[in-house]
Scaffold this motif. Structure first.
Motif, PDB file in Angstrom:
ATOM      1  N   GLU A   1       0.977  -1.143  -0.159  1.00  0.00           N
ATOM      2  CA  GLU A   1       0.005   0.159  -0.019  1.00  0.00           C
ATOM      3  C   GLU A   1       1.147   1.034  -0.461  1.00  0.00           C
ATOM      4  OE1 GLU A   1      -3.489   2.154  -0.501  1.00  0.00           O
ATOM      5  OE2 GLU A   1      -2.805   0.357  -0.626  1.00  0.00           O
ATOM      6  N   ALA A   2       2.067   1.028   0.720  1.00  0.00           N
ATOM      7  CA  ALA A   2       3.061   2.194   0.432  1.00  0.00           C
ATOM      8  C   ALA A   2       3.438   2.519  -0.957  1.00  0.00           C
ATOM      9  CB  ALA A   2       3.960   2.130   1.546  1.00  0.00           C
ATOM     10  N   PHE A   3       4.047   1.241  -1.518  1.00  0.00           N
ATOM     11  CA  PHE A   3       4.566   1.787  -2.621  1.00  0.00           C
ATOM     12  C   PHE A   3       3.334   1.483  -3.311  1.00  0.00           C
ATOM     13  CE2 PHE A   3       5.812   0.084  -6.835  1.00  0.00           C
ATOM     14  CZ  PHE A   3       6.659   0.929  -7.001  1.00  0.00           C
ATOM     15  N   ALA A   4       2.395   1.401  -3.244  1.00  0.00           N
ATOM     16  CA  ALA A   4       1.045   2.478  -4.123  1.00  0.00           C
ATOM     17  C   ALA A   4       0.850   4.323  -4.138  1.00  0.00           C
ATOM     18  CB  ALA A   4      -0.342   1.549  -3.580  1.00  0.00           C
ATOM     19  N   ARG A   5       0.521   3.884  -2.473  1.00  0.00           N
ATOM     20  CA  ARG A   5       0.480   5.767  -2.542  1.00  0.00           C
ATOM     21  C   ARG A   5       2.209   6.401  -2.525  1.00  0.00           C
ATOM     22  NH1 ARG A   5      -3.829   6.896   0.513  1.00  0.00           N
ATOM     23  NH2 ARG A   5      -2.294   8.760   1.738  1.00  0.00           N
ATOM     24  N   ALA A   6       2.835   5.663  -3.381  1.00  0.00           N
ATOM     25  CA  ALA A   6       4.324   6.914  -3.589  1.00  0.00           C
ATOM     26  C   ALA A   6       3.538   7.574  -5.428  1.00  0.00           C
ATOM     27  CB  ALA A   6       5.117   5.816  -4.210  1.00  0.00           C
ATOM     28  N   ASN A   7       2.837   6.751  -5.710  1.00  0.00           N
ATOM     29  CA  ASN A   7       1.940   7.123  -6.997  1.00  0.00           C
ATOM     30  C   ASN A   7       1.649   8.822  -6.761  1.00  0.00           C
ATOM     31  OD1 ASN A   7       1.343   5.323  -9.812  1.00  0.00           O
ATOM     32  ND2 ASN A   7       1.406   3.763  -7.871  1.00  0.00           N
ATOM     33  N   MET A   8       1.425   8.979  -5.900  1.00  0.00           N
ATOM     34  CA  MET A   8       0.970  10.184  -5.567  1.00  0.00           C
ATOM     35  C   MET A   8       1.814  11.518  -5.789  1.00  0.00           C
ATOM     36  SD  MET A   8      -1.307  10.479  -1.956  1.00  0.00           S
ATOM     37  CE  MET A   8      -3.166   9.336  -2.132  1.00  0.00           C
ATOM     38  N   VAL A   9       3.381  11.234  -5.538  1.00  0.00           N
ATOM     39  CA  VAL A   9       3.900  11.449  -5.286  1.00  0.00           C
ATOM     40  C   VAL A   9       5.281  11.712  -6.581  1.00  0.00           C
ATOM     41  CG1 VAL A   9       4.194  12.846  -3.175  1.00  0.00           C
ATOM     42  CG2 VAL A   9       5.926  10.578  -4.341  1.00  0.00           C
ATOM     43  N   SER A  10       4.507  10.242  -7.579  1.00  0.00           N
ATOM     44  CA  SER A  10       4.879  10.480  -8.778  1.00  0.00           C
ATOM     45  C   SER A  10       6.367   9.515  -9.056  1.00  0.00           C
ATOM     46  CB  SER A  10       5.143  11.217  -9.860  1.00  0.00           C
ATOM     47  OG  SER A  10       4.430  11.925 -10.372  1.00  0.00           O
ATOM     48  N   PHE A  11       6.514   8.738  -7.510  1.00  0.00           N
ATOM     49  CA  PHE A  11       7.281   8.110  -7.700  1.00  0.00           C
ATOM     50  C   PHE A  11       9.151   8.753  -7.576  1.00  0.00           C
ATOM     51  CE2 PHE A  11       4.636   5.633  -9.885  1.00  0.00           C
ATOM     52  CZ  PHE A  11       4.441   4.244  -8.722  1.00  0.00           C
ATOM     53  N   GLY A  12       9.047  10.126  -6.753  1.00  0.00           N
ATOM     54  CA  GLY A  12       9.831  11.601  -7.073  1.00  0.00           C
ATOM     55  C   GLY A  12      10.277  11.802  -8.406  1.00  0.00           C
ATOM     56  N   ALA A  13       9.337  11.898  -9.107  1.00  0.00           N
ATOM     57  CA  ALA A  13       9.365  12.490 -10.768  1.00  0.00           C
ATOM     58  C   ALA A  13       9.599  14.123 -10.459  1.00  0.00           C
ATOM     59  CB  ALA A  13       8.693  12.204 -11.595  1.00  0.00           C
ATOM     60  N   PRO A  14      10.983  14.922 -11.351  1.00  0.00           N
ATOM     61  CA  PRO A  14      10.398  15.976 -11.094  1.00  0.00           C
ATOM     62  C   PRO A  14       9.667  16.893 -11.338  1.00  0.00           C
ATOM     63  CG  PRO A  14      12.408  15.863 -11.944  1.00  0.00           C
ATOM     64  CD  PRO A  14      11.960  14.486 -11.756  1.00  0.00           C
ATOM     65  N   VAL A  15       9.190  15.878 -12.960  1.00  0.00           N
ATOM     66  CA  VAL A  15       7.911  16.896 -13.484  1.00  0.00           C
ATOM     67  C   VAL A  15       7.183  15.768 -14.024  1.00  0.00           C
ATOM     68  CG1 VAL A  15       7.618  17.457 -15.758  1.00  0.00           C
ATOM     69  CG2 VAL A  15       9.733  17.877 -15.021  1.00  0.00           C
ATOM     70  N   LEU A  16       5.500  16.315 -13.878  1.00  0.00           N
ATOM     71  CA  LEU A  16       4.221  15.665 -13.907  1.00  0.00           C
ATOM     72  C   LEU A  16       3.506  16.167 -14.922  1.00  0.00           C
ATOM     73  CD1 LEU A  16       2.180  13.727 -13.339  1.00  0.00           C
ATOM     74  CD2 LEU A  16       1.471  14.616 -11.470  1.00  0.00           C
ATOM     75  N   LEU A  17       3.390  15.060 -16.003  1.00  0.00           N
ATOM     76  CA  LEU A  17       2.311  15.044 -17.018  1.00  0.00           C
ATOM     77  C   LEU A  17       0.983  15.000 -16.733  1.00  0.00           C
ATOM     78  CD1 LEU A  17       2.767  16.047 -21.119  1.00  0.00           C
ATOM     79  CD2 LEU A  17       0.675  14.968 -19.683  1.00  0.00           C
ATOM     80  N   LEU A  18       0.194  16.243 -16.877  1.00  0.00           N
ATOM     81  CA  LEU A  18      -1.235  15.536 -15.993  1.00  0.00           C
ATOM     82  C   LEU A  18      -2.266  15.556 -17.483  1.00  0.00           C
ATOM     83  CD1 LEU A  18      -1.685  17.150 -13.205  1.00  0.00           C
ATOM     84  CD2 LEU A  18      -1.774  14.985 -13.132  1.00  0.00           C
ATOM     85  N   CYS A  19      -2.828  14.641 -18.591  1.00  0.00           N
ATOM     86  CA  CYS A  19      -3.463  14.451 -19.501  1.00  0.00           C
ATOM     87  C   CYS A  19      -4.657  14.211 -19.223  1.00  0.00           C
ATOM     88  CB  CYS A  19      -2.709  13.199 -20.551  1.00  0.00           C
ATOM     89  SG  CYS A  19      -4.355  13.046 -21.588  1.00  0.00           S
ATOM     90  N   HIS A  20      -5.273  15.314 -19.690  1.00  0.00           N
ATOM     91  CA  HIS A  20      -7.205  15.248 -20.675  1.00  0.00           C
ATOM     92  C   HIS A  20      -7.704  15.916 -21.243  1.00  0.00           C
ATOM     93  CE1 HIS A  20      -7.090  20.093 -19.782  1.00  0.00           C
ATOM     94  NE2 HIS A  20      -5.444  20.267 -19.722  1.00  0.00           N
ATOM     95  N   PHE A  21      -8.791  15.337 -21.134  1.00  0.00           N
ATOM     96  CA  PHE A  21      -9.262  15.964 -23.130  1.00  0.00           C
ATOM     97  C   PHE A  21     -11.044  16.153 -22.080  1.00  0.00           C
ATOM     98  CE2 PHE A  21      -8.563  11.405 -22.458  1.00  0.00           C
ATOM     99  CZ  PHE A  21      -9.876  11.095 -23.098  1.00  0.00           C
TER     100      PHE A  21
END
Length: 220
Positions: free
Chosen positions: A111-131
Motif C-alpha cells: 500500500e505504501a508503494f502504491a501511494r508513492a504514485n501520489m508523488v509520481s515516484f519522486g519524478a521532478p516533472v508530472l504531465l497530467l493528460c485530460h480531454f
C-alpha cells in the motif's frame, strides 16, 4: 538512440532521481509529439505540465484527498475475461514486488508503494493528460498513441517516464486544484525524469508473451 532502442529501453520507472528536467527539453518533446496519429485530426489530447512548487502543491493536496467514488473512469480489468490476462498481471506483481523483497502478504508495504504514485515516484516533472468527456473510444485511442509518442521521445532525450492511470483515481481533486471544468476527464499522468539506476523497482526483468501468442500472420 534509434526508435527500436527507445522502444526496448522504455519501461515504467518507479524510482526517480531529483535531477531537474529543463523546460526546453519538455517543450521540444511535446512539440515533436504533435505529429502523433490522430483520427479525423481531432488532436483530442490536452495536458498540464507541473514541476517545482506547483507540483509540490498538487501533491500536498492529494495527500489529504479522498479517492473519487466513483472514479473518473474504471481502469481496472473486467472480471469476466480470459484468465490468461490475470496471469500476466500476476507475473508483473511477482517481479515488481519481489524485486523489493515484498511478499504477497505484506499489505502495508504494498500500500505504501502504491501511494508513492501520489508523488509520481519522486519524478521532478508530472504531465497530467485530460480531454473533454464527450470524446469517445477512438479519441481515447488517439490520446494513448500521443502518450506513447511522448514516452519514446523522452527516451531519445535520455529521460524516463511512468504512465500513471492512478491519477484518474483523484481526478476530481486534481481538476478542482488546477481549475479544470467538470466537463473534462482527467485521464492519466506521466511522471518524467531520470531513473534511479540503483532502485530494484527499475531493474527487474520485464516479461512479454511470445509474438505468436498475440499475432496471427496470413498470406505470407
Amino acid at each position: 538512440m534509434n526508435v527500436a532502442e527507445a522502444v526496448a529501453t522504455r519501461r515504467s520507472v518507479r524510482a526517480f532521481l531529483d535531477t531537474p528536467v529543463p523546460l526546453e527539453t519538455i517543450k521540444r518533446v511535446l512539440d515533436q509529439a504533435r505529429m502523433a496519429p490522430s483520427g479525423c485530426n481531432y488532436q483530442p489530447w490536452e495536458a498540464i505540465v507541473l514541476t517545482g512548487a506547483p507540483l509540490k502543491a498538487l501533491q500536498d493536496r492529494l495527500s489529504v484527498s479522498e479517492r473519487d467514488d466513483p472514479p473518473e473512469y474504471d481502469f481496472s480489468a473486467p472480471s469476466a475475461i480470459d484468465p490468461k490476462y490475470h496471469a500476466r498481471l500476476s507475473v508483473l506483481g511477482r517481479h515488481l514486488y519481489g524485486s523489493m523483497g515484498s511478499g504477497r502478504g505484506e499489505k502495508d508495504n504494498r500500500e505504501a508503494f502504491a501511494r508513492a504514485n501520489m508523488v509520481s515516484f519522486g519524478a521532478p516533472v508530472l504531465l497530467l493528460c485530460h480531454f473533454p468527456k464527450a470524446m469517445k473510444e477512438a479519441q481515447w485511442s488517439d490520446t494513448g498513441m500521443w502518450l506513447q509518442t511522448i514516452m519514446l521521445l523522452l527516451r531519445g532525450e535520455g529521460l524516463d517516464s511512468c504512465a500513471q492511470e492512478y491519477m484518474g483515481v483523484y481526478g476530481r481533486s486534481i481538476k478542482d486544484h488546477l481549475g479544470l471544468s467538470d466537463g473534462t476527464l482527467l485521464f492519466c499522468g506521466i511522471a518524467i525524469g531520470h531513473r534511479d539506476p540503483a532502485s530494484p523497482a527499475n531493474n527487474f526483468e520485464r516479461e512479454r508473451v511470445p509474438l505468436d501468442e498475440n499475432i496471427r500472420f496470413e498470406g505470407f
